[in-house]
Enzyme design. Structure first.
Site, PDB file in Angstrom:
ATOM      1  N   THR A  82       0.790  -1.137  -0.616  1.00 16.23           N
ATOM      2  CA  THR A  82       0.556  -0.285   0.258  1.00 16.23           C
ATOM      3  C   THR A  82       0.767   1.275   0.436  1.00 16.23           C
ATOM      4  O   THR A  82       1.920   1.344   0.731  1.00 16.23           O
ATOM      5  CB  THR A  82      -0.608   0.351   1.510  1.00 16.23           C
ATOM      6  OG1 THR A  82      -1.592  -1.161   0.927  1.00 16.23           O
ATOM      7  CG2 THR A  82      -1.677   1.504   1.574  1.00 16.23           C
ATOM      8  N   ARG A  96     -13.150  -8.284  -2.144  1.00 17.98           N
ATOM      9  CA  ARG A  96     -12.393  -7.765  -0.469  1.00 17.98           C
ATOM     10  C   ARG A  96     -12.241  -6.077  -0.986  1.00 17.98           C
ATOM     11  O   ARG A  96     -11.134  -6.260  -1.436  1.00 17.98           O
ATOM     12  CB  ARG A  96     -11.261  -8.548   0.437  1.00 17.98           C
ATOM     13  CG  ARG A  96     -11.020  -7.894   1.206  1.00 17.98           C
ATOM     14  CD  ARG A  96      -9.733  -8.400   1.717  1.00 17.98           C
ATOM     15  NE  ARG A  96      -9.412  -7.251   3.203  1.00 17.98           N
ATOM     16  CZ  ARG A  96      -8.219  -6.492   3.361  1.00 17.98           C
ATOM     17  NH1 ARG A  96      -7.214  -6.158   1.714  1.00 17.98           N
ATOM     18  NH2 ARG A  96      -7.549  -5.787   4.303  1.00 17.98           N
ATOM     19  N   GLY A 119     -10.561  -3.201   1.697  1.00 19.08           N
ATOM     20  CA  GLY A 119     -10.018  -3.372   3.080  1.00 19.08           C
ATOM     21  C   GLY A 119      -9.857  -1.217   3.417  1.00 19.08           C
ATOM     22  O   GLY A 119     -10.995  -1.101   3.405  1.00 19.08           O
ATOM     23  N   THR A 127      -1.856   1.794   6.734  1.00 24.15           N
ATOM     24  CA  THR A 127      -1.553   1.333   5.448  1.00 24.15           C
ATOM     25  C   THR A 127      -1.410  -0.184   6.955  1.00 24.15           C
ATOM     26  O   THR A 127      -1.933   0.107   8.278  1.00 24.15           O
ATOM     27  CB  THR A 127      -0.119   1.060   5.247  1.00 24.15           C
ATOM     28  OG1 THR A 127       0.338  -0.336   4.760  1.00 24.15           O
ATOM     29  CG2 THR A 127       1.205   1.709   7.037  1.00 24.15           C
ATOM     30  N   GLY A 128      -1.166  -1.264   6.570  1.00 24.27           N
ATOM     31  CA  GLY A 128      -0.950  -2.380   7.519  1.00 24.27           C
ATOM     32  C   GLY A 128      -2.643  -3.043   7.296  1.00 24.27           C
ATOM     33  O   GLY A 128      -3.304  -3.243   6.478  1.00 24.27           O
TER      34      GLY A 128
END
Ligand code: ASP
Length: 309
Positions: free
Chosen positions: A177, A205, A207, A228-229
Site C-alpha cells: 500500500t 474484499r 480494505g 497501511t497494515g
C-alpha cells in the site's frame, strides 16, 4: 512563503527477503515519490495535487503494492482500491475493486471533482474511468513476477491446509500500500492512499485504503492521515478519523492524539498498522506497529528522510 511539507509511505507489514534484496530500489522509489509531490508544492501547487503526484509515482513503480505490482487476489487478479481527501473543502473521492485503471488514486480524485459522489466501486468505477478517458492498461501490465510467485505460494498453502492458511493470512499477511499526506503553502492539508490490497485476498474484499475516515482523511483544522497494515483492524477502529477527532474533541496535538489512539484503542490488537500524518503546522508524524514501514518526508525547511525499519 509559509512552510509546506510532504510525507509518504510505501506500506507497513512483515519483513521479507524481497524487501531486503530491493532496499535501494524501495528507497529510490520513496525518494522519487517525495520529489514528484514536492515539485508541485514548491511551485505553490495544492496539497491535493501533491499527494496525487506522489502516489502516482509509487503506483507506477512495480516494487510497491499499488497500481502496477499490486498484490493479487485469490483468483490471481489485481483488484485495486484508492482514496483521496481534501482538507480545505472537506471533499473526498474513493474507488474500490477497480481493474485495469493505471492510476486508481487519480480516478478517486476524478470521482471527487466530477461526479457529485464520493465512492464508486467495481464495474461502475471502470465505466467512469472509460468515460473520462483515464489511462487503462491490460491485466498483464499489473502482474509482476514477484506478486505472481507470492500468489502461487499462498494458493498452494491454502489448497493444502485452508484453516491454517486462513489463520496465517490474518496474522502475517504481506502488505504494501502507498500513501501520501501534505501541507501546501496556502495552509491546506490533503491525504491519499492506493493499494492492491492484501495477498490472496477474497475476490471483492475491500480494505481500509479506499475508506474515507479509515485509510485516508484530511481536515484543515486538525491533520491529514494515510494508513497501511491489516486493513480489517484499521476499519474496526475507524483509524484516520478517530485520530483527527481526538485532536478536535480533546484538543491534543497530533503526536499525542496518535499515542492516545495506539494506547487506548489499538493496544492488544494482533494486526499490523502503520500511518503517516501531518498537522496544519507541517509537523509530520510516523507511527507503525509492524516489522517495518517504508516511509519518508520532505519539507520546505530542508528536511529530507527515507527509512524502512
Ligand atoms: N491496508 C491494506 C489493505 O488492508 C494493505 C496494506 O496496507 O498493505 O488492503
Amino acid at each position: 512563503m509559509k512552510r509546506f511539507a510532504l510525507a509518504v509511505h510505501g506500506g507497513a507489514g512483515p519483513d521479507s527477503n524481497h524487501i531486503k534484496e530491493n532496499m535501494d530500489g524501495y528507497k529510490q522509489g520513496l525518494e522519487d515519490a517525495l520529489n514528484a509531490g514536492y515539485a508541485i508544492l514548491e511551485k505553490g501547487g495544492s496539497a491535493v495535487d501533491a499527494v496525487e503526484a506522489a502516489v502516482n509515482s509509487m503506483e507506477n513503480n512495480p516494487l510497491f503494492n499499488a497500481g502496477r505490482g499490486g498484490a493479487l487476489n485469490e483468483k490471481a487478479e489485481s483488484q485495486m482500491c484508492a482514496s483521496i481527501a481534501d482538507g480545505k473543502r472537506h471533499k473526498f473521492g474513493a474507488v474500490a475493486i477497480v481493474k485495469n485503471v493505471k492510476n486508481p488514486v487519480s480516478l478517486a480524485k476524478a470521482v471527487m471533482e466530477k461526479t457529485g459522489h464520493i465512492y464508486l466501486g467495481g464495474p461502475g468505477a471502470l465505466s467512469f474511468a472509460q468515460e473520462i478517458k483515464a489511462p487503462l492498461e491490460p491485466d498483464a501490465y499489473f502482474i509482476t513476477e514477484h506478486q505472481y510467485e507470492s500468489y502461487a505460494e499462498a494458493h498452494e498453502k491454502k489448497s493444502k491446509n485452508p484453516q491454517q492458511a486462513a489463520k496465517e493470512q490474518v496474522e502475517s499477511r504481506m502488505h504494501g500500500t502507498v500513501g501520501a499526506v501534505a501541507l501546501d503553502s496556502h495552509g491546506n492539508l490533503a491525504a491519499a492512499t492506493s493499494t492492491g490490497g492484501t495477498e490472496h485476498e477474497k475476490e471483492g474484499r475491500i480494505g481500509d485504503s479506499s475508506m474515507v475516515g479509515v485509510g485516508t482523511y484530511a481536515n484543515n483544522d486538525t491533520c491529514a492521515i494515510s494508513t497501511t497494515g491489516d486493513g480489517e483492524y484499521a476499519i474496526k477502529h475507524t483509524a484516520a478519523f478517530h485520530i483527527s477527532a481526538i485532536m478536535e474533541y480533546k484538543g491534543l496535538s497530533l503526536p499525542d492524539a496518535i499515542q492516545f489512539f495506539m494506547d487506548e484503542k489499538f493496544k492488544g490488537e494482533k494486526g499490523d498498522i502503520g500511518l503517516i500524518a501531518i498537522d496544519r503546522h507541517g509537523q509530520v508524524s510516523f507511527r507503525f506497529k509492524a516489522d517495518r514501514m517504508h516511509r519518508g518526508c520532505r519539507t520546505s525547511a530542508g528536511e529530507m528522510m527515507v527509512e524502512i525499519y
